[in-house]
Design a protein around this motif. Structure first.
Motif, PDB file in Angstrom:
ATOM      1  N   GLU A 160       3.272  -9.748  16.438  1.00 39.56           N
ATOM      2  CA  GLU A 160       2.524  -8.615  16.698  1.00 39.56           C
ATOM      3  C   GLU A 160       1.361  -8.407  15.432  1.00 39.56           C
ATOM      4  O   GLU A 160       1.249  -9.102  14.703  1.00 39.56           O
ATOM      5  N   LEU A 161       0.471  -7.504  15.627  1.00 37.10           N
ATOM      6  CA  LEU A 161      -0.288  -7.007  14.963  1.00 37.10           C
ATOM      7  C   LEU A 161      -0.177  -5.671  14.613  1.00 37.10           C
ATOM      8  O   LEU A 161       0.177  -4.668  15.240  1.00 37.10           O
ATOM      9  N   THR A 162      -0.220  -5.212  12.905  1.00 38.58           N
ATOM     10  CA  THR A 162      -0.148  -3.906  12.494  1.00 38.58           C
ATOM     11  C   THR A 162      -1.479  -3.228  11.974  1.00 38.58           C
ATOM     12  O   THR A 162      -2.185  -4.181  11.768  1.00 38.58           O
ATOM     13  N   PRO A 163      -1.179  -2.042  11.719  1.00 38.50           N
ATOM     14  CA  PRO A 163      -2.872  -1.342  11.500  1.00 38.50           C
ATOM     15  C   PRO A 163      -3.048  -2.049   9.952  1.00 38.50           C
ATOM     16  O   PRO A 163      -4.159  -2.257   9.402  1.00 38.50           O
ATOM     17  N   ALA A 164      -1.861  -2.214   9.256  1.00 39.48           N
ATOM     18  CA  ALA A 164      -2.099  -2.938   7.791  1.00 39.48           C
ATOM     19  C   ALA A 164      -2.837  -4.235   7.873  1.00 39.48           C
ATOM     20  O   ALA A 164      -3.814  -4.507   7.445  1.00 39.48           O
ATOM     21  N   VAL A 165      -2.476  -5.174   8.568  1.00 35.30           N
ATOM     22  CA  VAL A 165      -3.199  -6.500   8.875  1.00 35.30           C
ATOM     23  C   VAL A 165      -4.348  -6.409   9.463  1.00 35.30           C
ATOM     24  O   VAL A 165      -5.443  -7.121   9.157  1.00 35.30           O
ATOM     25  N   LEU A 166      -4.499  -5.485  10.333  1.00 35.31           N
ATOM     26  CA  LEU A 166      -5.777  -5.291  11.068  1.00 35.31           C
ATOM     27  C   LEU A 166      -7.050  -4.629  10.051  1.00 35.31           C
ATOM     28  O   LEU A 166      -8.134  -5.214   9.965  1.00 35.31           O
ATOM     29  N   GLY A 167      -6.486  -3.794   9.162  1.00 35.14           N
ATOM     30  CA  GLY A 167      -7.188  -3.227   8.113  1.00 35.14           C
ATOM     31  C   GLY A 167      -7.568  -4.355   7.036  1.00 35.14           C
ATOM     32  O   GLY A 167      -8.821  -4.297   6.692  1.00 35.14           O
ATOM     33  N   LEU A 168      -6.752  -5.330   6.713  1.00 31.42           N
ATOM     34  CA  LEU A 168      -7.095  -6.201   5.691  1.00 31.42           C
ATOM     35  C   LEU A 168      -8.022  -7.073   6.269  1.00 31.42           C
ATOM     36  O   LEU A 168      -8.874  -7.642   5.795  1.00 31.42           O
ATOM     37  N   LEU A 228      -3.616   2.582  -0.570  1.00 33.02           N
ATOM     38  CA  LEU A 228      -2.907   3.946  -0.935  1.00 33.02           C
ATOM     39  C   LEU A 228      -2.363   4.619   0.185  1.00 33.02           C
ATOM     40  O   LEU A 228      -1.418   5.484   0.394  1.00 33.02           O
ATOM     41  N   GLY A 229      -3.087   4.418   1.255  1.00 28.11           N
ATOM     42  CA  GLY A 229      -2.408   5.206   2.630  1.00 28.11           C
ATOM     43  C   GLY A 229      -1.789   4.294   3.760  1.00 28.11           C
ATOM     44  O   GLY A 229      -1.241   5.037   4.684  1.00 28.11           O
ATOM     45  N   LEU A 230      -1.695   3.014   3.543  1.00 28.69           N
ATOM     46  CA  LEU A 230      -0.978   2.295   4.888  1.00 28.69           C
ATOM     47  C   LEU A 230       0.214   1.848   4.367  1.00 28.69           C
ATOM     48  O   LEU A 230       0.393   1.213   3.287  1.00 28.69           O
ATOM     49  N   ARG A 231       1.377   1.956   4.999  1.00 28.21           N
ATOM     50  CA  ARG A 231       2.547   1.262   4.885  1.00 28.21           C
ATOM     51  C   ARG A 231       2.658  -0.308   5.028  1.00 28.21           C
ATOM     52  O   ARG A 231       1.949  -0.572   5.685  1.00 28.21           O
ATOM     53  N   GLY A 232       2.990  -1.106   3.908  1.00 28.11           N
ATOM     54  CA  GLY A 232       2.892  -2.524   4.266  1.00 28.11           C
ATOM     55  C   GLY A 232       2.019  -3.143   3.345  1.00 28.11           C
ATOM     56  O   GLY A 232       2.163  -4.518   2.838  1.00 28.11           O
ATOM     57  N   ILE A 233       0.868  -2.323   2.782  1.00 31.92           N
ATOM     58  CA  ILE A 233       0.041  -2.801   1.737  1.00 31.92           C
ATOM     59  C   ILE A 233       0.575  -2.329   0.354  1.00 31.92           C
ATOM     60  O   ILE A 233       0.282  -1.068   0.315  1.00 31.92           O
ATOM     61  N   PRO A 234       0.884  -3.030  -0.512  1.00 32.73           N
ATOM     62  CA  PRO A 234       1.383  -2.318  -1.835  1.00 32.73           C
ATOM     63  C   PRO A 234       0.139  -1.820  -2.574  1.00 32.73           C
ATOM     64  O   PRO A 234      -0.752  -2.360  -2.585  1.00 32.73           O
ATOM     65  N   PRO A 235       0.592  -0.946  -3.376  1.00 37.11           N
ATOM     66  CA  PRO A 235      -0.506  -0.160  -4.244  1.00 37.11           C
ATOM     67  C   PRO A 235      -1.281  -1.060  -5.165  1.00 37.11           C
ATOM     68  O   PRO A 235      -2.516  -0.946  -5.414  1.00 37.11           O
ATOM     69  N   SER A 236      -0.548  -2.103  -5.683  1.00 41.15           N
ATOM     70  CA  SER A 236      -1.142  -3.277  -6.508  1.00 41.15           C
ATOM     71  C   SER A 236      -2.263  -3.905  -5.721  1.00 41.15           C
ATOM     72  O   SER A 236      -3.157  -4.701  -6.475  1.00 41.15           O
ATOM     73  N   ALA A 237      -2.303  -4.051  -4.533  1.00 44.10           N
ATOM     74  CA  ALA A 237      -3.448  -4.787  -3.927  1.00 44.10           C
ATOM     75  C   ALA A 237      -4.803  -4.152  -4.227  1.00 44.10           C
ATOM     76  O   ALA A 237      -5.791  -4.939  -3.971  1.00 44.10           O
ATOM     77  N   GLY A 238      -4.802  -2.860  -4.713  1.00 40.60           N
ATOM     78  CA  GLY A 238      -6.137  -2.219  -5.064  1.00 40.60           C
ATOM     79  C   GLY A 238      -6.788  -3.058  -6.178  1.00 40.60           C
ATOM     80  O   GLY A 238      -7.890  -2.980  -6.393  1.00 40.60           O
ATOM     81  N   LEU A 239      -5.763  -3.703  -7.033  1.00 45.38           N
ATOM     82  CA  LEU A 239      -6.586  -4.505  -8.223  1.00 45.38           C
ATOM     83  C   LEU A 239      -7.424  -5.333  -7.756  1.00 45.38           C
ATOM     84  O   LEU A 239      -8.406  -6.080  -8.440  1.00 45.38           O
ATOM     85  N   ALA A 240      -7.189  -5.902  -6.594  1.00 48.83           N
ATOM     86  CA  ALA A 240      -8.131  -7.151  -5.968  1.00 48.83           C
ATOM     87  C   ALA A 240      -9.381  -6.462  -5.833  1.00 48.83           C
ATOM     88  O   ALA A 240     -10.468  -7.361  -6.310  1.00 48.83           O
ATOM     89  N   SER A 241      -9.690  -5.211  -5.814  1.00 50.21           N
ATOM     90  CA  SER A 241     -11.121  -4.769  -5.433  1.00 50.21           C
ATOM     91  C   SER A 241     -11.641  -4.697  -6.989  1.00 50.21           C
ATOM     92  O   SER A 241     -13.024  -5.135  -6.983  1.00 50.21           O
ATOM     93  N   LEU A 242     -10.999  -4.283  -7.848  1.00 44.99           N
ATOM     94  CA  LEU A 242     -11.428  -4.332  -9.244  1.00 44.99           C
ATOM     95  C   LEU A 242     -11.748  -5.869  -9.727  1.00 44.99           C
ATOM     96  O   LEU A 242     -12.914  -6.015 -10.566  1.00 44.99           O
ATOM     97  N   VAL A 243     -10.964  -6.785  -9.560  1.00 47.88           N
ATOM     98  CA  VAL A 243     -11.284  -8.064  -9.873  1.00 47.88           C
ATOM     99  C   VAL A 243     -12.719  -8.405  -9.198  1.00 47.88           C
ATOM    100  O   VAL A 243     -13.548  -9.119  -9.804  1.00 47.88           O
ATOM    101  N   PHE A 244     -12.633  -8.276  -7.902  1.00 51.95           N
ATOM    102  CA  PHE A 244     -13.843  -8.723  -7.099  1.00 51.95           C
ATOM    103  C   PHE A 244     -15.107  -7.991  -7.774  1.00 51.95           C
ATOM    104  O   PHE A 244     -16.378  -8.479  -7.691  1.00 51.95           O
ATOM    105  N   GLY A 245     -15.005  -6.837  -7.831  1.00 46.68           N
ATOM    106  CA  GLY A 245     -16.003  -5.719  -8.146  1.00 46.68           C
ATOM    107  C   GLY A 245     -16.777  -6.344  -9.696  1.00 46.68           C
ATOM    108  O   GLY A 245     -17.986  -6.238  -9.795  1.00 46.68           O
ATOM    109  N   VAL A 246     -15.778  -6.774 -10.530  1.00 46.94           N
ATOM    110  CA  VAL A 246     -16.463  -7.325 -11.850  1.00 46.94           C
ATOM    111  C   VAL A 246     -17.188  -8.526 -11.548  1.00 46.94           C
ATOM    112  O   VAL A 246     -18.372  -8.632 -12.190  1.00 46.94           O
TER     113      VAL A 246
END
Length: 284
Positions: A160-168, A228-246
């Protein structure tokens, strides 16, 4: 003409065929497939392996077809290791390998996984000369393939596909499209001379850079919101944005070739942080 432009014999033909495996472009879709499998939770090795094999043949098809068109059809390249006939045989072989992998995916994961995976071959085969002359096709073709690789790798495991994987998958489509715009800016003068309508040709180099970084920034913000808003994606995933942003901030001051190199490697770091966040879930 023989199997290759300059060489003869089985060993030289094998080397010429292997030369069409370009790791910089081959590894991201394979890694995205495996990330999708990891994100699904329990990994069935056979299903994961078959999906990776299918994507390998899809991307290999793209590489062979692109080289064939650029050298034998358009005359853009100065040289190519494979003759026109060898390119056609390689395309038949890669397509047969892809179809065989699809049969395996059907058996292990069902028709839904096949439906998500099958378009990756079409994106590769029709990239040149059909898709790469138009703005959307030239920009979003490869990123769409990565997004489908993620979705297919996930579906092959979860069914199946979930909102979390579609969002990613949407995030990958956004920020990789931004990287592709920067990459295409390297060839602005040549693309403009032959009527290839990349974003840089349509908007100009400065406008293309603004569009590219807007796409990447939107993708990075989306990761944080999803974490922050979808179940299934851990909050620490947000760190990926920081790394790529640098990396993106450093790349913004570089010329197109160096910027592309930095951004591609930044995308590897982005994926690595996502994998670590999903695998280890350090913040619970």
């Amino acid at each position: 003409m023989g199997d290759v432009t300059h060489a003869r014999g089985g060993e030289e033909v094998a080397r010429a065929l292997l030369s069409q495996v370009h790791p910089v472009f081959m590894l991201p879709p394979l890694a995205a497939s495996l990330f999708g499998a990891v994100f699904a939770g329990q990994v069935a090795p056979a299903a994961a392996a078959l999906h990776v094999v299918a994507l390998f043949f899809a991307v290999y098809t793209a590489h062979v077809k692109d080289g064939y068109v650029d050298f034998h059809v358009r005359g853009e390249d100065d040289d190519h290791p494979l003759s026109a006939s060898a390119c056609r045989r390689a395309l038949l072989g890669s397509t047969a390998g892809f179809l065989a992998a699809l049969v395996g995916i059907w058996v292990t994961s069902g028709p839904g996984a096949v439906a998500i995976t099958a378009p990756t071959w079409a994106l590769g085969y029709f990239h040149a000369p059909q898709l790469d002359t138009h703005t959307v096709g030239a920009t979003a073709g490869y990123p769409t393939g990565i997004a489908l690789a993620l979705l297919g790798g996930y579906y092959a495991q979860a069914g199946e596909l979930t909102p979390a994987v579609l969002g990613l998958a949407g995030v990958f489509l956004l920020f990789l499209s931004g990287i592709k715009v920067v990459d295409d800016a390297q060839d602005y003068d040549y693309d403009r001379s032959i009527g290839k309508r990349t974003v840089a040709v349509v908007l100009g180099p400065r406008g293309a850079y603004r569009a590219a970084y807007a796409l990447m920034a939107t993708g990075m913000v989306a990761v944080v919101l999803l974490a922050l808003g979808l179940r299934g994606i851990p909050p620490s995933a947000g760190l990926a944005s920081l790394v790529f942003g640098v990396v993106a901030l450093v790349a913004r001051r570089a010329e197109p070739e160096l910027a592309t190199m930095l951004l591609i490697r930044g995308s590897y770091l982005f994926l690595a942080v996502l994998v670590a966040a999903v695998w280890f879930r350090p913040l619970g």
